[in-house]
Design an enzyme around this catalytic site. Structure first.
Site, PDB file in Angstrom:
ATOM      1  N   GLU A 173      85.587  -7.685  18.345  1.00 28.71           N
ATOM      2  CA  GLU A 173      84.213  -7.146  18.378  1.00 28.71           C
ATOM      3  C   GLU A 173      84.186  -5.629  18.573  1.00 28.71           C
ATOM      4  O   GLU A 173      83.541  -5.125  19.496  1.00 28.71           O
ATOM      5  CB  GLU A 173      83.404  -7.845  19.485  1.00 28.71           C
ATOM      6  N   GLU A 292      84.360 -17.077  16.875  1.00 29.33           N
ATOM      7  CA  GLU A 292      83.574 -17.349  18.086  1.00 29.33           C
ATOM      8  C   GLU A 292      82.260 -17.964  17.637  1.00 29.33           C
ATOM      9  O   GLU A 292      81.498 -17.323  16.904  1.00 29.33           O
ATOM     10  CB  GLU A 292      83.326 -16.086  18.902  1.00 29.33           C
TER      11      GLU A 292
HETATM   12  O1  AHR Z   1      83.102 -15.699  24.441  1.00 32.67           O
HETATM   13  C1  AHR Z   1      82.555 -14.780  25.344  1.00 32.67           C
HETATM   14  C2  AHR Z   1      82.558 -13.363  24.808  1.00 32.67           C
HETATM   15  O2  AHR Z   1      81.657 -13.283  23.741  1.00 32.67           O
HETATM   16  C3  AHR Z   1      83.846 -12.851  24.236  1.00 32.67           C
HETATM   17  O3  AHR Z   1      84.692 -12.321  25.190  1.00 32.67           O
HETATM   18  C4  AHR Z   1      83.382 -11.772  23.307  1.00 32.67           C
HETATM   19  O4  AHR Z   1      84.255 -11.579  22.225  1.00 32.67           O
HETATM   20  C5  AHR Z   1      81.999 -12.213  22.886  1.00 32.67           C
HETATM   21  O5  AHR Z   1      81.083 -11.204  23.010  1.00 32.67           O
END
Ligand code: AHR
Length: 503
Positions: A173, A292
């Site tokens: 990210e 994610e």
């Molecule tokens: O999954 C929780 C967080 O969400 C992770 O660390 C990050 O990559 C995202 O913003």
């Protein structure tokens, strides 16, 4: 009574389903690692301190790849801290989660645990506060057999066999202002491109995931993907997507339609990747690692949970421990449907996360481990999904949502093996009030000998599994199936997720 009609034809395929679609994610965050997968004092801990009850649940969940060690955590992480004699490992501040990292678990131990759960390790390098050299070092440590500084150190640390990690994330990210070392698209593209090209000099067969925007809601979304792929195209293989969903107030209608957002997100990234491909006249196709995704009640956390006094940053605090309801599990199941619908381009995905932190599996220190509601759509989809995703013709009424306009009440996907065998259908009923009779036209499948189904639903859509009542919500056999000549009928309860198997 609402009626929906689904036609399945095994000749109309979307593409093979890569088992990596059923991946997950373990970050050094809260109690995911410590007091989650690792609790040496626990009565069920094995010789390495890993909880065997958690290992069994992870296996039952059916996860494939497991992304590690972050997440936001990775952007401040020094991977060397987590290898070698445990007593010499430093305690460090974890700036991402305002916690203290003890480094008692690192790359080698996690690789050992990944084998125990029969998963595949997917490793993220730190491109927030570190760069090319550290990425090369960890690659050498993990994957080279021996005969170099870092590979020999791994051997000396007791790991004679290389970990042979195939998938690598180039940071995490990197567009997010919350990310340590976050950067502009151009800055990140430069670093990712150089790092990828260097890593591929060691092993051209590595599969590298470049960071997409941290969400489709980011102001840079689209532009970021374009800039980053334009610069890295030849050296990377996948681009990441991240998405988390939660209801806005009590707008459950829009929440239940979250899959529409995921579909549009994927389509937009595919379009951007293919635009770059066209401009470059390239034969290579970049696929998506949706590394994610989940339901996450972000509005419940943020500042509330962040401990600000640096002298008191705790070890493994309870962070992001969402308790998931039936409603959440139905949305979750629909997100899996969206992922499978894009199996031709989404070739890897990671449910974020695996244990305790926005997770399908919860644990209590010194106590039991249990399955959240979201455990079931994941485990059943992973177990029942066949090799190929099928295109469906779905006719059904729509309902009006505030966020996405008119949305079909039912969403569904089907899968089948290349050489026939059972067909599985995964379906959600998004109606808050009405049952749906789903009529499945199976004529093109040939004779259907029988069918069975399980559904996840409850009169109380907010019911959840808790420490005190860990089996409050479980999937139930759906006995409403009627098998006819070329058709099957099944009733989908309101706010429900269903897996239907046609033999
Ligand atoms: O999954 C929780 C967080 O969400 C992770 O660390 C990050 O990559 C995202 O913003």
């Amino acid at each position: 009574m609402i009626r929906a009609h689904l036609t399945i034809d095994p000749h109309f395929t979307i593409g093979p389903i890569n088992r990596r679609l059923f991946g997950s994610f373990v970050e050094h965050l809260g109690r995911c690692v410590y007091d989650g997968i690792y609790e040496p004092g626990h009565e069920k801990a094995d010789e390495d301190g890993f909880r065997t009850d958690v290992i069994e649940l992870v296996r039952e969940l059916g996860v494939s790849t497991i992304r590690y060690p972050g997440g936001n955590f990775v952007s401040g992480y020094r991977w060397e801290d987590g290898v070698g004699p445990r007593e010499e490992r430093p305690r460090r501040l974890d700036l991402a989660w305002h916690s203290t990292e003890t480094n008692q678990i690192g790359l080698d131990e996690f690789a050992t645990w990944t084998k125990k759960v029969e998963g595949e390790l997917m490793y993220a390098v730190n491109l927030g506060t570190r760069g090319i050299l550290e990425a090369l070092d960890v690659l050498e440590y993990a994957n080279l057999r021996s005969g170099t500084e870092w590979s020999d150190r791994r051997v000396a640390n007791g790991y004679a066999e290389p970990h042979d990690i195939r998938m690598w994330c180039l940071g995490n990210e990197m567009d997010g202002p919350w990310q340590l070392g976050h950067s502009t698209a151009h800055e990140y593209a430069q670093l990712a491109s150089k790092t990828a090209s260097a890593m591929k000099q060691i092993d051209p067969g590595l599969e590298l995931v470049v960071c997409g925007s941290s969400g489709a809601q980011m102001p840079t979304f689209g532009h970021w993907e374009h800039v980053v792929l334009s610069k890295t195209y030849d050296n990377v293989d996948l681009i990441s997507c991240h998405a988390y969903y939660e209801p806005k107030g009590d707008d459950y209608g829009s929440f239940l339609a979250s899959g529409v957002n995921m579909d549009r997100f994927i389509d937009a990234v595919v379009a951007t990747a293919d635009h770059v491909k066209a401009v470059r006249r390239s034969d290579k196709t970049i696929n998506i690692s949706f590394d994610e995704w989940n339901v996450w009640y972000q509005s419940r956390y943020n500042e509330v949970d962040k401990i600000t006094d640096v002298a008191e940053w705790p070890v493994a605090p309870r962070l992001l421990e969402d308790s998931y309801s039936v409603l959440d599990a139905v949305v979750f199941g629909s997100l899996m449907i969206s992922l499978i619908r894009h199996a031709d381009r989404v070739t890897a995905a990671s449910l974020a996360q695996l244990v305790n932190v926005i997770a399908p599996i919860m644990t209590e220190p010194g106590g039991p481990a249990w399955r959240q509601t979201t455990f079931y759509p994941f485990s059943l989809t992973s177990r029942l999904a066949r090799q190929v995703a099928l295109e469906l013709k779905l006719d059904c009424p729509t309902y009006a949502t505030e966020e996405y306009g008119d949305v079909p009440i039912v969403d569904a996907i089907a899968t089948r093996d290349e050489d026939g065998g059972p067909t599985t259908v995964f379906a959600v009923n998004r109606s808050l009030t009405d049952e749906v009779t789903l009529e499945v036209d199976t004529a093109a499948l040939g004779a259907v000998a029988g069918a069975e189904a399980v559904s996840l639903f409850d009169d109380d859509i907010h019911a959840a599994n808790t420490l005190g009542d860990p089996e409050r919500v479980t999937p139930r056999a759906n006995t409403s199936i009627e098998v006819g000549e070329g058709t099957i009928r099944i009733t989908l309860p309101p706010v429900s997720w269903t897996a239907l198997t046609l033999d």
